[in-house]
Design a protein around this motif. Structure first.
Motif, PDB file in Angstrom:
ATOM      1  N   GLY A   1      29.545   2.496  58.233  1.00  9.72           N
ATOM      2  CA  GLY A   1      29.877   3.057  56.936  1.00  9.72           C
ATOM      3  C   GLY A   1      30.816   2.202  56.109  1.00  9.72           C
ATOM      4  N   LYS A   2      31.157   1.018  56.630  1.00  4.13           N
ATOM      5  CA  LYS A   2      32.031   0.105  55.901  1.00  4.13           C
ATOM      6  C   LYS A   2      31.281  -1.186  55.585  1.00  4.13           C
ATOM      7  CE  LYS A   2      36.242   1.722  58.234  1.00  4.13           C
ATOM      8  NZ  LYS A   2      37.399   1.309  59.079  1.00  4.13           N
ATOM      9  N   VAL A   3      31.743  -1.869  54.560  1.00  6.60           N
ATOM     10  CA  VAL A   3      31.223  -3.189  54.239  1.00  6.60           C
ATOM     11  C   VAL A   3      32.357  -4.186  54.430  1.00  6.60           C
ATOM     12  CG1 VAL A   3      31.706  -2.863  51.774  1.00  6.60           C
ATOM     13  CG2 VAL A   3      30.085  -4.622  52.497  1.00  6.60           C
ATOM     14  N   ARG A   4      32.053  -5.284  55.125  1.00 10.72           N
ATOM     15  CA  ARG A   4      33.067  -6.304  55.399  1.00 10.72           C
ATOM     16  C   ARG A   4      32.811  -7.531  54.535  1.00 10.72           C
ATOM     17  NH1 ARG A   4      32.632  -8.904  60.980  1.00 10.72           N
ATOM     18  NH2 ARG A   4      31.602 -10.599  59.848  1.00 10.72           N
ATOM     19  N   LEU A   5      33.808  -7.877  53.746  1.00  8.83           N
ATOM     20  CA  LEU A   5      33.774  -9.080  52.921  1.00  8.83           C
ATOM     21  C   LEU A   5      34.766 -10.073  53.514  1.00  8.83           C
ATOM     22  CD1 LEU A   5      33.853  -7.202  49.521  1.00  8.83           C
ATOM     23  CD2 LEU A   5      31.884  -8.419  50.455  1.00  8.83           C
ATOM     24  N   SER A   6      34.279 -11.243  53.904  1.00  9.62           N
ATOM     25  CA  SER A   6      35.113 -12.217  54.606  1.00  9.62           C
ATOM     26  C   SER A   6      35.237 -13.492  53.782  1.00  9.62           C
ATOM     27  CB  SER A   6      34.509 -12.554  55.975  1.00  9.62           C
ATOM     28  OG  SER A   6      34.354 -11.382  56.756  1.00  9.62           O
TER      29      SER A   6
ATOM     30  N   GLU B   1      41.115  -1.667  54.560  1.00  7.27           N
ATOM     31  CA  GLU B   1      41.662  -2.547  55.592  1.00  7.27           C
ATOM     32  C   GLU B   1      41.626  -4.000  55.134  1.00  7.27           C
ATOM     33  OE1 GLU B   1      40.551  -1.838  59.787  1.00  7.27           O
ATOM     34  OE2 GLU B   1      39.364  -0.171  59.001  1.00  7.27           O
ATOM     35  N   VAL B   2      42.731  -4.695  55.383  1.00 10.75           N
ATOM     36  CA  VAL B   2      42.831  -6.129  55.127  1.00 10.75           C
ATOM     37  C   VAL B   2      43.243  -6.782  56.441  1.00 10.75           C
ATOM     38  CG1 VAL B   2      43.945  -7.952  53.795  1.00 10.75           C
ATOM     39  CG2 VAL B   2      43.523  -5.722  52.737  1.00 10.75           C
ATOM     40  N   VAL B   3      42.487  -7.798  56.874  1.00 16.17           N
ATOM     41  CA  VAL B   3      42.742  -8.430  58.167  1.00 16.17           C
ATOM     42  C   VAL B   3      42.935  -9.932  57.973  1.00 16.17           C
ATOM     43  CG1 VAL B   3      41.965  -8.708  60.548  1.00 16.17           C
ATOM     44  CG2 VAL B   3      41.241  -6.697  59.230  1.00 16.17           C
ATOM     45  N   GLN B   4      44.114 -10.425  58.338  1.00 15.65           N
ATOM     46  CA  GLN B   4      44.383 -11.863  58.338  1.00 15.65           C
ATOM     47  C   GLN B   4      44.002 -12.404  59.711  1.00 15.65           C
ATOM     48  OE1 GLN B   4      48.601 -11.159  57.214  1.00 15.65           O
ATOM     49  NE2 GLN B   4      48.286 -12.843  55.769  1.00 15.65           N
TER      50      GLN B   4
ATOM     51  N   ILE C   1      48.526 -17.746  55.868  1.00 13.72           N
ATOM     52  CA  ILE C   1      48.122 -18.210  57.192  1.00 13.72           C
ATOM     53  C   ILE C   1      48.165 -19.729  57.166  1.00 13.72           C
ATOM     54  CG2 ILE C   1      46.465 -17.945  59.064  1.00 13.72           C
ATOM     55  CD1 ILE C   1      45.148 -15.700  57.498  1.00 13.72           C
ATOM     56  N   ARG C   2      48.810 -20.313  58.158  1.00 14.02           N
ATOM     57  CA  ARG C   2      49.020 -21.758  58.147  1.00 14.02           C
ATOM     58  C   ARG C   2      47.795 -22.537  58.613  1.00 14.02           C
ATOM     59  NH1 ARG C   2      54.946 -21.846  61.087  1.00 14.02           N
ATOM     60  NH2 ARG C   2      56.122 -20.857  59.406  1.00 14.02           N
ATOM     61  N   PHE C   3      47.330 -23.430  57.769  1.00 16.25           N
ATOM     62  CA  PHE C   3      46.390 -24.502  58.113  1.00 16.25           C
ATOM     63  C   PHE C   3      44.980 -24.045  58.490  1.00 16.25           C
ATOM     64  CE2 PHE C   3      50.694 -26.064  59.336  1.00 16.25           C
ATOM     65  CZ  PHE C   3      50.863 -26.898  58.247  1.00 16.25           C
ATOM     66  N   GLY C   4      44.323 -23.326  57.592  1.00 13.17           N
ATOM     67  CA  GLY C   4      42.910 -22.996  57.774  1.00 13.17           C
ATOM     68  C   GLY C   4      42.700 -21.670  58.468  1.00 13.17           C
ATOM     69  N   SER C   5      41.954 -20.752  57.861  1.00 10.59           N
ATOM     70  CA  SER C   5      41.895 -19.413  58.419  1.00 10.59           C
ATOM     71  C   SER C   5      40.887 -18.550  57.663  1.00 10.59           C
ATOM     72  CB  SER C   5      43.289 -18.779  58.363  1.00 10.59           C
ATOM     73  OG  SER C   5      43.902 -19.070  57.120  1.00 10.59           O
ATOM     74  N   ARG C   6      41.096 -17.227  57.716  1.00 13.69           N
ATOM     75  CA  ARG C   6      40.121 -16.300  57.146  1.00 13.69           C
ATOM     76  C   ARG C   6      40.785 -14.950  56.880  1.00 13.69           C
ATOM     77  NH1 ARG C   6      34.648 -14.796  60.485  1.00 13.69           N
ATOM     78  NH2 ARG C   6      34.261 -12.716  59.665  1.00 13.69           N
ATOM     79  N   VAL C   7      40.294 -14.245  55.865  1.00 17.44           N
ATOM     80  CA  VAL C   7      40.746 -12.883  55.593  1.00 17.44           C
ATOM     81  C   VAL C   7      39.518 -11.994  55.451  1.00 17.44           C
ATOM     82  CG1 VAL C   7      41.976 -11.345  54.022  1.00 17.44           C
ATOM     83  CG2 VAL C   7      42.880 -13.625  54.472  1.00 17.44           C
ATOM     84  N   ASP C   8      39.510 -10.871  56.179  1.00 14.39           N
ATOM     85  CA  ASP C   8      38.438  -9.877  56.080  1.00 14.39           C
ATOM     86  C   ASP C   8      38.938  -8.679  55.280  1.00 14.39           C
ATOM     87  OD1 ASP C   8      36.845 -11.464  57.642  1.00 14.39           O
ATOM     88  OD2 ASP C   8      36.922 -10.184  59.421  1.00 14.39           O
ATOM     89  N   LEU C   9      38.063  -8.154  54.444  1.00 15.33           N
ATOM     90  CA  LEU C   9      38.361  -6.963  53.654  1.00 15.33           C
ATOM     91  C   LEU C   9      37.302  -5.913  53.965  1.00 15.33           C
ATOM     92  CD1 LEU C   9      39.812  -5.443  51.328  1.00 15.33           C
ATOM     93  CD2 LEU C   9      38.318  -6.677  49.737  1.00 15.33           C
TER      94      LEU C   9
ATOM     95  N   GLU D   1      29.759   3.351  50.676  1.00 17.20           N
ATOM     96  CA  GLU D   1      29.187   4.256  49.684  1.00 17.20           C
ATOM     97  C   GLU D   1      30.039   4.377  48.420  1.00 17.20           C
ATOM     98  OE1 GLU D   1      26.200   5.527  50.001  1.00 17.20           O
ATOM     99  OE2 GLU D   1      26.029   4.491  51.927  1.00 17.20           O
ATOM    100  N   GLU D   2      31.210   3.737  48.422  1.00 15.29           N
ATOM    101  CA  GLU D   2      32.134   3.890  47.294  1.00 15.29           C
ATOM    102  C   GLU D   2      32.159   2.685  46.361  1.00 15.29           C
ATOM    103  OE1 GLU D   2      34.211   6.405  46.478  1.00 15.29           O
ATOM    104  OE2 GLU D   2      33.815   7.749  48.150  1.00 15.29           O
ATOM    105  N   VAL D   3      31.515   1.572  46.770  1.00  9.90           N
ATOM    106  CA  VAL D   3      31.661   0.341  45.997  1.00  9.90           C
ATOM    107  C   VAL D   3      30.312  -0.301  45.689  1.00  9.90           C
ATOM    108  CG1 VAL D   3      33.943  -0.133  46.969  1.00  9.90           C
ATOM    109  CG2 VAL D   3      31.917  -1.099  48.074  1.00  9.90           C
ATOM    110  N   ASP D   4      30.294  -1.062  44.612  1.00  7.89           N
ATOM    111  CA  ASP D   4      29.188  -1.963  44.294  1.00  7.89           C
ATOM    112  C   ASP D   4      29.695  -3.384  44.500  1.00  7.89           C
ATOM    113  OD1 ASP D   4      27.301   0.009  43.435  1.00  7.89           O
ATOM    114  OD2 ASP D   4      28.439   0.201  41.566  1.00  7.89           O
TER     115      ASP D   4
END
Length: 204
Positions: A74-79, A135-138, A166-174, A179-182
């Motif tokens: 039920g969630k969408v993950r944008l990375s 949720e925001v994930v570093q 985040i030091r020296f190369g990484s990623r953030v997930d949102l 059902e709430e977003v386009d």
């Protein structure tokens, strides 16, 4: 634009080494040290950002390029994958209060891999917002070994506020409620924290 203070423990010794080499008659080595110091300062650059006016837009939490979108539970993950050449200051994608922040020890595989969301060292933040939890994930990467989070539980942030780096190369997930977003972002798109819209809240 300014350079964050987190750069100084790395850039300072390199600059001193360059000066010592130059004074000792080794200009090539000195130039190499100074170039490395300049590269570190560039990594920790922190430019000002101005996002779009629409309050319905959810902005990118990081600079880099957008990885494939994942839908699960039920969630969408944008990375967003950040290379060493990107700005590494992370920003709030939408206004809210930090409800919880949890550090999860883990591996340091390449951050662009899908399994990095599960297996890598990370800091997971749950936000209370006017539209429900977000949720925001570093996530640390192959080179990045240090996550810095300024999102203390109970603290409130406006959209675009700085929340960590985040030091020296990484990623953030949102993670957003599917059902709430386009979605507005597309795979491979180059994005900027606090400026590029990744999604829009649907009208209720």
């Amino acid at each position: 634009m300014y350079i964050r203070e987190e750069a100084f423990p790395f850039a300072g010794p390199l600059a001193v080494g360059g000066a010592v080499c130059a004074a000792a008659g080794a200009p090539v080595a000195g130039a190499a040290f100074l170039a490395a110091a300049a590269a570190v300062c560039a990594f920790f650059r922190d430019p000002e950002r101005t996002g779009p006016a629409s309050e319905a837009l959810i902005l990118s939490p990081a600079d880099g390029h957008l990885l494939p979108v994942v839908r699960e539970g039920g969630k969408v993950r944008l990375s967003v994958f950040m290379s060493v050449f990107n700005v590494h200051v992370n920003r709030a994608p939408w206004p809210g209060r930090v409800a919880s922040r949890t550090h999860h020890p883990g591996r340091f595989m390449a951050a662009w891999k899908d399994k990095a969301s599960l297996d890598n060292e990370q800091v997971r933040m749950v936000w209370d917002t006017a539209r429900g939890p977000m949720e925001v994930v570093q996530i640390a990467g192959l080179i990045a070994r240090r996550i810095v989070s300024w999102a203390i539980p109970g603290r409130e942030f406006e959209r675009g506020d700085r929340i960590g780096l985040i030091r020296f190369g990484s990623r953030v997930d949102l993670y957003l409620p599917e059902e709430e977003v386009d979605l507005l972002g597309r795979e491979g798109q180059s994005v900027r924290a606090g400026e590029t819209p990744l999604a829009r809240w649907r009208d209720r």
